[in-house]
Each structure stands twice: as C-alpha cells, then as structure tokens.
Scaffold this motif. Structure first.
Motif, PDB file in Angstrom:
ATOM      1  N   GLY A 193       0.801  -1.216   0.000  1.00 16.03           N
ATOM      2  CA  GLY A 193       0.000   0.000   0.000  1.00 16.03           C
ATOM      3  C   GLY A 193       0.830   1.260   0.000  1.00 16.03           C
ATOM      4  O   GLY A 193       0.340   2.339  -0.286  1.00 16.03           O
ATOM      5  N   GLY A 194       2.107   1.128   0.367  1.00 15.19           N
ATOM      6  CA  GLY A 194       3.006   2.270   0.359  1.00 15.19           C
ATOM      7  C   GLY A 194       3.200   2.954   1.686  1.00 15.19           C
ATOM      8  O   GLY A 194       3.987   3.890   1.809  1.00 15.19           O
ATOM      9  N   GLY A 195       2.498   2.506   2.715  1.00 13.97           N
ATOM     10  CA  GLY A 195       2.617   3.139   4.019  1.00 13.97           C
ATOM     11  C   GLY A 195       3.992   3.004   4.635  1.00 13.97           C
ATOM     12  O   GLY A 195       4.435   3.897   5.366  1.00 13.97           O
ATOM     13  N   ILE A 196       4.699   1.910   4.355  1.00 10.84           N
ATOM     14  CA  ILE A 196       6.027   1.717   4.933  1.00 10.84           C
ATOM     15  C   ILE A 196       7.017   2.752   4.404  1.00 10.84           C
ATOM     16  O   ILE A 196       8.068   2.971   5.014  1.00 10.84           O
ATOM     17  N   ILE A 197       6.691   3.373   3.269  1.00 13.55           N
ATOM     18  CA  ILE A 197       7.535   4.433   2.729  1.00 13.55           C
ATOM     19  C   ILE A 197       6.984   5.800   3.121  1.00 13.55           C
ATOM     20  O   ILE A 197       7.733   6.700   3.508  1.00 13.55           O
ATOM     21  N   LEU A 198       5.656   5.965   3.030  1.00 13.64           N
ATOM     22  CA  LEU A 198       5.059   7.274   3.283  1.00 13.64           C
ATOM     23  C   LEU A 198       5.218   7.717   4.738  1.00 13.64           C
ATOM     24  O   LEU A 198       5.554   8.888   4.997  1.00 13.64           O
ATOM     25  N   THR A 199       4.978   6.835   5.685  1.00 13.71           N
ATOM     26  CA  THR A 199       5.074   7.221   7.092  1.00 13.71           C
ATOM     27  C   THR A 199       6.455   7.765   7.452  1.00 13.71           C
ATOM     28  O   THR A 199       6.555   8.839   8.060  1.00 13.71           O
ATOM     29  N   PRO A 200       7.551   7.070   7.099  1.00 10.47           N
ATOM     30  CA  PRO A 200       8.879   7.637   7.382  1.00 10.47           C
ATOM     31  C   PRO A 200       9.101   8.989   6.717  1.00 10.47           C
ATOM     32  O   PRO A 200       9.711   9.880   7.317  1.00 10.47           O
ATOM     33  N   VAL A 201       8.608   9.149   5.496  1.00 10.10           N
ATOM     34  CA  VAL A 201       8.774  10.428   4.788  1.00 10.10           C
ATOM     35  C   VAL A 201       8.076  11.553   5.542  1.00 10.10           C
ATOM     36  O   VAL A 201       8.636  12.638   5.744  1.00 10.10           O
ATOM     37  N   ILE A 202       6.832  11.303   5.982  1.00 11.84           N
ATOM     38  CA  ILE A 202       6.071  12.324   6.721  1.00 11.84           C
ATOM     39  C   ILE A 202       6.799  12.717   8.006  1.00 11.84           C
ATOM     40  O   ILE A 202       6.906  13.902   8.348  1.00 11.84           O
ATOM     41  N   LEU A 203       7.332  11.724   8.716  1.00 13.37           N
ATOM     42  CA  LEU A 203       8.003  11.999   9.987  1.00 13.37           C
ATOM     43  C   LEU A 203       9.356  12.678   9.782  1.00 13.37           C
ATOM     44  O   LEU A 203       9.706  13.634  10.485  1.00 13.37           O
ATOM     45  N   LEU A 204      10.111  12.197   8.814  1.00 12.48           N
ATOM     46  CA  LEU A 204      11.445  12.749   8.577  1.00 12.48           C
ATOM     47  C   LEU A 204      11.392  14.205   8.109  1.00 12.48           C
ATOM     48  O   LEU A 204      12.256  15.012   8.451  1.00 12.48           O
ATOM     49  N   LEU A 205      10.377  14.532   7.309  1.00 16.46           N
ATOM     50  CA  LEU A 205      10.244  15.888   6.771  1.00 16.46           C
ATOM     51  C   LEU A 205       9.322  16.764   7.625  1.00 16.46           C
ATOM     52  O   LEU A 205       8.992  17.883   7.232  1.00 16.46           O
ATOM     53  N   HIS A 206       8.874  16.220   8.766  1.00 18.54           N
ATOM     54  CA  HIS A 206       8.075  16.969   9.744  1.00 18.54           C
ATOM     55  C   HIS A 206       6.767  17.492   9.157  1.00 18.54           C
ATOM     56  O   HIS A 206       6.338  18.618   9.452  1.00 18.54           O
ATOM     57  N   TRP A 207       6.116  16.664   8.349  1.00 16.95           N
ATOM     58  CA  TRP A 207       4.832  17.040   7.765  1.00 16.95           C
ATOM     59  C   TRP A 207       3.660  16.611   8.653  1.00 16.95           C
ATOM     60  O   TRP A 207       2.520  16.935   8.359  1.00 16.95           O
ATOM     61  N   GLY A 208       3.938  15.876   9.695  1.00 21.83           N
ATOM     62  CA  GLY A 208       2.881  15.444  10.595  1.00 21.83           C
ATOM     63  C   GLY A 208       3.465  14.711  11.785  1.00 21.83           C
ATOM     64  O   GLY A 208       4.625  14.301  11.768  1.00 21.83           O
ATOM     65  N   LYS A 209       2.654  14.541  12.830  1.00 21.77           N
ATOM     66  CA  LYS A 209       3.082  13.791  14.008  1.00 21.77           C
ATOM     67  C   LYS A 209       2.770  12.307  13.812  1.00 21.77           C
ATOM     68  O   LYS A 209       2.149  11.917  12.832  1.00 21.77           O
ATOM     69  N   MET A 210       3.194  11.497  14.782  1.00 18.01           N
ATOM     70  CA  MET A 210       3.139  10.046  14.631  1.00 18.01           C
ATOM     71  C   MET A 210       1.747   9.529  14.306  1.00 18.01           C
ATOM     72  O   MET A 210       1.546   8.837  13.307  1.00 18.01           O
ATOM     73  N   LYS A 211       0.771   9.860  15.117  1.00 16.81           N
ATOM     74  CA  LYS A 211      -0.574   9.323  14.907  1.00 16.81           C
ATOM     75  C   LYS A 211      -1.232   9.956  13.683  1.00 16.81           C
ATOM     76  O   LYS A 211      -2.051   9.327  13.015  1.00 16.81           O
ATOM     77  N   GLU A 212      -0.886  11.193  13.384  1.00 11.72           N
ATOM     78  CA  GLU A 212      -1.384  11.839  12.174  1.00 11.72           C
ATOM     79  C   GLU A 212      -0.822  11.134  10.935  1.00 11.72           C
ATOM     80  O   GLU A 212      -1.544  10.871   9.969  1.00 11.72           O
ATOM     81  N   ALA A 213       0.466  10.806  10.981  1.00  8.14           N
ATOM     82  CA  ALA A 213       1.088  10.064   9.882  1.00  8.14           C
ATOM     83  C   ALA A 213       0.448   8.690   9.741  1.00  8.14           C
ATOM     84  O   ALA A 213       0.248   8.194   8.623  1.00  8.14           O
ATOM     85  N   ALA A 214       0.124   8.057  10.869  1.00 10.10           N
ATOM     86  CA  ALA A 214      -0.514   6.737  10.840  1.00 10.10           C
ATOM     87  C   ALA A 214      -1.885   6.802  10.187  1.00 10.10           C
ATOM     88  O   ALA A 214      -2.243   5.948   9.372  1.00 10.10           O
ATOM     89  N   ALA A 215      -2.675   7.832  10.533  1.00  9.66           N
ATOM     90  CA  ALA A 215      -4.016   7.971   9.971  1.00  9.66           C
ATOM     91  C   ALA A 215      -3.972   8.224   8.468  1.00  9.66           C
ATOM     92  O   ALA A 215      -4.707   7.608   7.690  1.00  9.66           O
ATOM     93  N   VAL A 216      -3.090   9.137   8.046  1.00  9.52           N
ATOM     94  CA  VAL A 216      -2.946   9.438   6.620  1.00  9.52           C
ATOM     95  C   VAL A 216      -2.444   8.219   5.863  1.00  9.52           C
ATOM     96  O   VAL A 216      -2.943   7.878   4.782  1.00  9.52           O
ATOM     97  N   SER A 217      -1.464   7.523   6.420  1.00  7.02           N
ATOM     98  CA  SER A 217      -0.904   6.342   5.766  1.00  7.02           C
ATOM     99  C   SER A 217      -1.933   5.231   5.633  1.00  7.02           C
ATOM    100  O   SER A 217      -1.953   4.511   4.631  1.00  7.02           O
ATOM    101  N   ALA A 218      -2.787   5.075   6.642  1.00 12.93           N
ATOM    102  CA  ALA A 218      -3.792   4.012   6.595  1.00 12.93           C
ATOM    103  C   ALA A 218      -4.742   4.192   5.404  1.00 12.93           C
ATOM    104  O   ALA A 218      -5.014   3.239   4.660  1.00 12.93           O
TER     105      ALA A 218
END
Length: 246
Positions: free
Chosen positions: A151-176
């Motif tokens: 689904g791509g979440g294993i790539i998207l979540t790290p990108v969101i966190l590394l580039l500070h585009w969202g917090k952990m649970k926000e990244a999880a919700a978007v990735s899901a």
C-alpha cells in the motif's frame, strides 16, 4: 494456496503481523509478502493476496485513527491525487519473478526500519507539504505500491516523519487511508490485466482481520509493544535475505 507446507504456522503468525502493522496505521502488505515468501507461496498469488488483505486491515486501522481525530485530509490529498492512478498502472504491470523478489526485498528494508523505530521520532513542530512535493512523492510510492502489491505506508510514514509534515498518529491515519486507496487501485489494475484472486485468500482475510481490529484499536490509543516489533523485524530480515539471495 493453503496447501503450503507448515501452513498452520503461517496462519498463527499472520494475525500477529496484521496486529503490529495495524497498530501503526499500516495494512501489513510488506509483512504478508515476507511471510508468503518465507513459506514459499507461488509469486502469482502473493501480489493480489497481499493487496486484498491490505484493503481490509488498513480500512480497520484508518477507522480507529479517524475516530481518534488524527486524520489530516489536506495532507492525505496531496499524496493521493497522483498515487491512485499510478497504483492502478503499477497493478497492471507484471514483472519477472526474480526482479519482483529483489524489489520487494529492498522495500522490506523500510518495514524493518519502521518496526525498529528508526523513523519513530516525531517533531514538536510540523510544516505543510508543498503541493508539488506531495504529487511527486505520492506518484512514486503509488506506482511501486501497485507494482509490488503493497500500500506504500512503509515508505510514506517515514517520509512524513522525517520531513516533519505530521506527528506520529497523524502520519498513521494518513498512511492508513493512503494504503487503502492504493491497494484498491492496484487490485483493480490486477483485475484489468486478467489476474484473479483464489478463494482461499478470503480465509486469510478473516484471520488477518482478527489482528487488524485489535491492532487498530490499541494502536490508536497508547499501545507500544516494542518486543513484538523486534520479533517481527527479525522475521522480516530473514524474509528479506531469502528474497535477495534465492
């Protein structure tokens, strides 16, 4: 499919994998593909089965994170606009089994790093993603999602966190939700190219949902079972090595 040797062990591990992935907002396709590789599933059945499992488990995970108020619609759309059509195109493409295994092995590295919390730190301050950044990253991840059956979440979540585009649970919700739409698009692409899903796959869905429901619920609350994640990371490392060198 369910005639695979040691299938009962596979069925025991499957809900554990879905539990851990769902707890961090993922559908688990990379984990399912790793398991199927370890248990010598035929490559033709791996991709559509992983996408099918992803749809159900990521959907459950998104439901709990959405209820928790963590979903950022604007962030999601910036990635999804290009990921959905390119996931469909990727799903239509069939690649040589040996090349498929090597690409999957590389992508599993992201899953391993995620389970080891290498990308686990969140920033107190976040910033907005620029539209062109979201379109490029979403399209790139979407294409490989459809091509490999993730689904791509294993790539998207790290990108969101590394580039500070969202917090952990926000990244999880978007990735899901990102995983869900890409998995649907990729599976439709598979169907359009003549691929069918074996009926046994739906039994796997039922088993995976057990872990997915529990993982989504507890992950959206406060679960942090690092020991189980280390075990899963070890399993993924073995699968990665098998894919890379066999």
């Amino acid at each position: 499919m369910l005639q695979t040797e040691n299938i009962y062990l596979f069925l025991i591990i499957l809900p554990i994998v879905s539990f851990l992935y769902s707890s961090v907002g993922h559908g688990g396709a990379s984990g399912y593909l790793a398991l199927m590789a370890l248990f010598s599933f035929v490559p033709e059945s791996m991709k559509p089965t992983a996408l099918l499992l992803n749809i159900f488990v990521a959907g459950i995970s998104f439901y709990y994170y959405y209820k928790g108020g963590y979903f950022n619609k604007k962030l999601f759309l910036s990635f999804a606009m290009t990921s959905i059509p390119l996931a469909f195109i990727g799903g239509m493409i069939e690649i040589d089994a040996s090349i498929y295994k090597k690409i999957l092995a590389v992508l599993l590295i992201f899953a391993i790093l995620k389970m080891l919390n290498v990308f686990g730190k969140e920033s107190d301050q976040t910033k907005d993603v620029k539209l062109w950044q979201g379109l490029i990253i979403g399209g790139f991840i979407g294409f490989f999602s459809g091509l490999i059956g993730i689904g791509g979440g294993i790539i998207l979540t790290p990108v969101i966190l590394l580039l500070h585009w969202g917090k952990m649970k926000e990244a999880a919700a978007v990735s899901a939700l990102f995983i869900w739409v890409n998995s649907v698009a990729g599976l439709i692409g598979q169907f359009s190219s003549g691929v069918t899903i074996e009926k046994e796959s739906f039994w796997l869905v039922i088993i995976a949902l057990i872990g997915g429901v529990l993982g989504g619920y507890y992950g959206s609350k406060k679960l942090n079972n690092q020991r189980l994640r280390y075990i899963l990371a070890f399993v993924l490392i073995i699968a990665c090595a098998k894919l890379m060198f066999t």
